[in-house]
Design an enzyme around this catalytic site. Sequence first.
Site, mmCIF file in Angstrom:
data_model
loop_
_atom_site.group_PDB
_atom_site.id
_atom_site.type_symbol
_atom_site.label_atom_id
_atom_site.label_comp_id
_atom_site.label_asym_id
_atom_site.label_seq_id
_atom_site.Cartn_x
_atom_site.Cartn_y
_atom_site.Cartn_z
ATOM 1 N N SER A 2 0.804 -1.230 0.000
ATOM 2 C CA SER A 2 0.000 0.000 0.000
ATOM 3 C C SER A 2 0.834 1.277 0.000
ATOM 4 O O SER A 2 0.293 2.359 -0.185
ATOM 5 C CB SER A 2 -0.972 0.026 1.178
ATOM 6 O OG SER A 2 -0.301 0.374 2.366
ATOM 7 N N LYS A 43 0.889 4.646 6.915
ATOM 8 C CA LYS A 43 0.197 5.434 5.893
ATOM 9 C C LYS A 43 0.686 6.880 5.977
ATOM 10 O O LYS A 43 1.278 7.287 6.967
ATOM 11 C CB LYS A 43 -1.331 5.446 6.119
ATOM 12 C CG LYS A 43 -2.010 4.093 5.980
ATOM 13 C CD LYS A 43 -2.105 3.644 4.544
ATOM 14 C CE LYS A 43 -2.803 2.318 4.404
ATOM 15 N NZ LYS A 43 -1.999 1.168 4.778
#
Length: 135
Positions: free
Chosen positions: A57, A94
Amino acid sequence: MLHSTAESDTVNIPLIGAVACGLPTFAEAHIEAQIPIATQLVKTPSDYFLLRATGDSMNTKGIDSGDLLLIKRQQTAVTGDLVLALIDDEATIKEFRHNGNTIVLKPHSTNPKHQPIILTTDFRVQGVVAEVIKM
C-alpha cells in the site's frame, strides 16, 4: 592526520516485528533482532525501533514488502508525515493528512484495492517513519 570514528559509530536498535503497508494488522511488540544503526540516524536511540514492512500500500512512496522502517516514537504528526498508526489495536503505515475534523490515512500504491482510511480521533499515532532501509 585527523581520525574520526563518528561515521562508523552505531547503536543497536530493536527490530520488533512486521507492520502492514496495506490493511491494518497487529504489530507484535517482541524483539526479533538488534540491528546496528548509525548514530547519525538515531540521535536518542531509546526513541527508535525498527519494523519490517509487509504489503504494497505504500510502494509508490518507496516502501516495499521486506524493507525495514526506522520508526521514531512520537504521538503527534503533521500532514505529509508517514506514520505508524494504531487503529483498534491494529497497526499500519500510511501518510497522515489532517483535514479539519477528520484524519485521513492515505495509501500510496499502484494497487487500486488500497483506499484511504478516514478517522476522527479513535486512533493513535505510535511514531513517524524516519528512514526506509531497502533490503
